[in-house]
Design a protein around this motif. Structure first.
Motif, short mmCIF file in Angstrom:
data_model
loop_
_atom_site.label_atom_id
_atom_site.label_comp_id
_atom_site.label_asym_id
_atom_site.label_seq_id
_atom_site.Cartn_x
_atom_site.Cartn_y
_atom_site.Cartn_z
N LYS A 76 10.43 -2.57 11.85
CA LYS A 76 11.68 -2.90 11.37
C LYS A 76 12.32 -1.54 10.71
O LYS A 76 11.52 -0.83 10.09
CB LYS A 76 11.57 -4.03 10.43
N SER A 77 13.46 -1.31 10.98
CA SER A 77 14.36 -0.10 10.50
C SER A 77 14.36 -0.38 8.86
O SER A 77 14.37 -1.67 8.55
CB SER A 77 15.50 0.18 11.37
N ILE A 78 14.68 0.65 8.12
CA ILE A 78 15.10 0.40 6.85
C ILE A 78 16.20 -0.69 6.42
O ILE A 78 16.20 -1.37 5.60
CB ILE A 78 15.51 1.60 6.25
N ALA A 87 6.76 -4.56 8.24
CA ALA A 87 7.74 -3.42 8.39
C ALA A 87 7.56 -2.61 9.42
O ALA A 87 8.41 -1.59 9.76
CB ALA A 87 7.68 -2.56 6.85
N THR A 123 0.81 -1.19 0.04
CA THR A 123 -0.03 0.05 -0.04
C THR A 123 0.82 1.16 0.19
O THR A 123 1.83 1.19 0.61
CB THR A 123 -0.75 0.07 1.31
N PRO A 124 0.38 2.29 -0.76
CA PRO A 124 1.44 3.56 -0.78
C PRO A 124 1.56 3.99 0.68
O PRO A 124 0.88 3.84 1.71
CB PRO A 124 0.45 4.59 -1.34
N GLY A 125 2.66 4.25 1.17
CA GLY A 125 3.12 4.58 2.60
C GLY A 125 3.67 3.76 3.50
O GLY A 125 4.47 3.95 4.21
N VAL A 126 3.82 2.55 2.84
CA VAL A 126 4.48 1.26 3.60
C VAL A 126 6.04 1.42 3.62
O VAL A 126 6.69 0.78 4.54
CB VAL A 126 4.02 -0.08 3.21
N GLY A 127 6.44 2.00 2.60
CA GLY A 127 8.10 2.18 2.31
C GLY A 127 8.62 1.53 1.45
O GLY A 127 9.83 1.42 1.35
N LYS A 128 7.81 1.22 0.17
CA LYS A 128 8.34 0.79 -0.91
C LYS A 128 9.66 1.45 -1.53
O LYS A 128 10.72 0.75 -1.84
CB LYS A 128 7.37 0.59 -1.79
N THR A 129 9.62 2.59 -1.86
CA THR A 129 10.47 3.46 -2.46
C THR A 129 11.79 3.32 -1.69
O THR A 129 12.98 3.12 -2.19
CB THR A 129 10.02 4.95 -2.89
N THR A 130 11.57 3.77 -0.51
CA THR A 130 12.83 3.46 0.43
C THR A 130 13.51 2.41 0.37
O THR A 130 14.70 2.46 0.04
CB THR A 130 12.41 4.07 1.90
N ARG A 140 1.47 8.01 8.80
CA ARG A 140 2.30 8.61 7.65
C ARG A 140 1.63 9.35 6.62
O ARG A 140 2.15 10.17 6.11
CB ARG A 140 2.84 7.23 7.03
N LEU A 160 15.17 -4.07 7.37
CA LEU A 160 14.45 -4.73 6.14
C LEU A 160 15.27 -4.98 4.78
O LEU A 160 14.97 -6.05 4.55
CB LEU A 160 13.04 -3.46 5.62
N ARG A 190 1.60 13.36 4.95
CA ARG A 190 1.93 13.35 3.39
C ARG A 190 0.61 14.46 3.16
O ARG A 190 -0.56 14.55 3.67
CB ARG A 190 1.59 12.31 2.62
P1 DAT Z 1 5.82 4.40 -0.49
O1 DAT Z 1 7.08 4.01 -1.91
O2 DAT Z 1 5.45 2.84 -0.03
O3 DAT Z 1 4.93 5.19 -0.80
P2 DAT Z 1 7.98 5.39 1.17
O4 DAT Z 1 9.30 4.75 0.75
O5 DAT Z 1 7.86 6.62 0.21
O6 DAT Z 1 6.79 4.56 1.04
O7 DAT Z 1 8.07 5.84 2.63
C1 DAT Z 1 7.04 6.60 3.09
C2 DAT Z 1 7.58 7.25 4.31
O8 DAT Z 1 7.89 6.18 5.58
C3 DAT Z 1 8.83 8.11 4.01
O9 DAT Z 1 8.84 9.14 4.70
C4 DAT Z 1 10.06 7.16 4.67
C5 DAT Z 1 9.47 6.44 5.84
N1 DAT Z 1 9.74 5.17 6.05
C6 DAT Z 1 9.59 4.37 5.07
N2 DAT Z 1 10.18 2.88 5.62
C7 DAT Z 1 10.47 3.17 6.82
C8 DAT Z 1 10.70 2.18 7.83
N3 DAT Z 1 11.17 1.18 7.60
N4 DAT Z 1 10.99 2.76 9.19
C9 DAT Z 1 10.76 4.33 9.29
N5 DAT Z 1 10.33 4.82 8.37
C10 DAT Z 1 10.09 4.72 7.23
#
Ligand code: DAT
Length: 195
Positions: A148-150, A145, A10-17, A104, A153, A108
């Protein structure tokens, strides 16, 4: 043949990061489906309510199916229909406690409708279900997630990818929220009407 690793959720879960960090660590190419669609002329409209581009999934899928990349590719998307399943080696579905997702997305600049829609779809596990339907359960690895930290993960997912491991955390937000679920969903639904 170089294959595709999908990072979904789902958008916001941390995919791009996560996907960008993985691409760097593993020396894979990174493709964001929304950006790719723009680049290849596969954006066919704009959904005003959701503030999101509408993508021609067949065009993107065909493009990816015909691609002959020099490296493996990490694809970042929640639109799994845009990915040709035969090219995919592994699908990582990130999950996030809906309460944290709500926080989160509220940070946004998201419309209340879009927040509610995404949080509800996370409660139901829609991205996981879509991924299993589209790619088959053998390829799909589901990860919570929330705590869990980035870095953590990236460590877990790197192992899953390089060793082609089967991995699936048992995730049921309705069960975790228990008696608080109804109250939580009501709060989100109400926010839709107070814009
Ligand atoms: P998505 O690509 O799924 O929309 P994102 O990578 O943009 O998500 O992340 C959304 C926000 O959450 C962004 O501010 C970074 C933060 N984030 C992502 N993964 C995280 C994690 N494991 N722990 C803490 N913050 C995280």
């Amino acid at each position: 043949m170089k294959s595709i690793i999908v990072v979904s959720g789902t958008p916001g879960v941390g995919k791009t990061t996560l996907a960008k960090l993985l691409a760097k660590r593993l020396n894979f190419n990174y493709i964001h489906i929304g950006e790719l669609a723009k680049r290849i002329g596969a954006v066919i409209g704009y959904d005003k309510e959701r503030k999101a581009d509408i993508i021609d999934v067949e065009k993107v899928s065909k493009y990816l199916a015909e691609l002959k990349p020099d490296k493996e590719i990490i694809v970042d998307t929640h639109v799994v229909e845009a990915i040709p399943p035969e090219k995919v080696k592994k699908v990582i579905v990130l999950r996030l406690d809906p309460r944290k997702l709500y926080e989160r997305l509220s940070e946004r600049d998201y419309p209340a409708d879009k927040i509610a829609e995404n949080v509800e779809s996370e409660v139901l596990g829609a991205c996981y279900i879509d991924s299993v339907k589209h790619f088959g359960s053998d390829k799909v690895a589901q990860i919570d997630a929330t705590e869990k930290s980035i870095e953590e993960l990236a460590e877990i997912v790197s192992h899953i990818i390089t060793e082609n491991l089967r991995y699936n955390e048992d995730i049921d937000w309705a069960e975790k929220l228990g008696n608080n679920l109804a109250e939580f969903l009501t709060k989100i639904a109400r926010a839709r009407f107070h814009r």
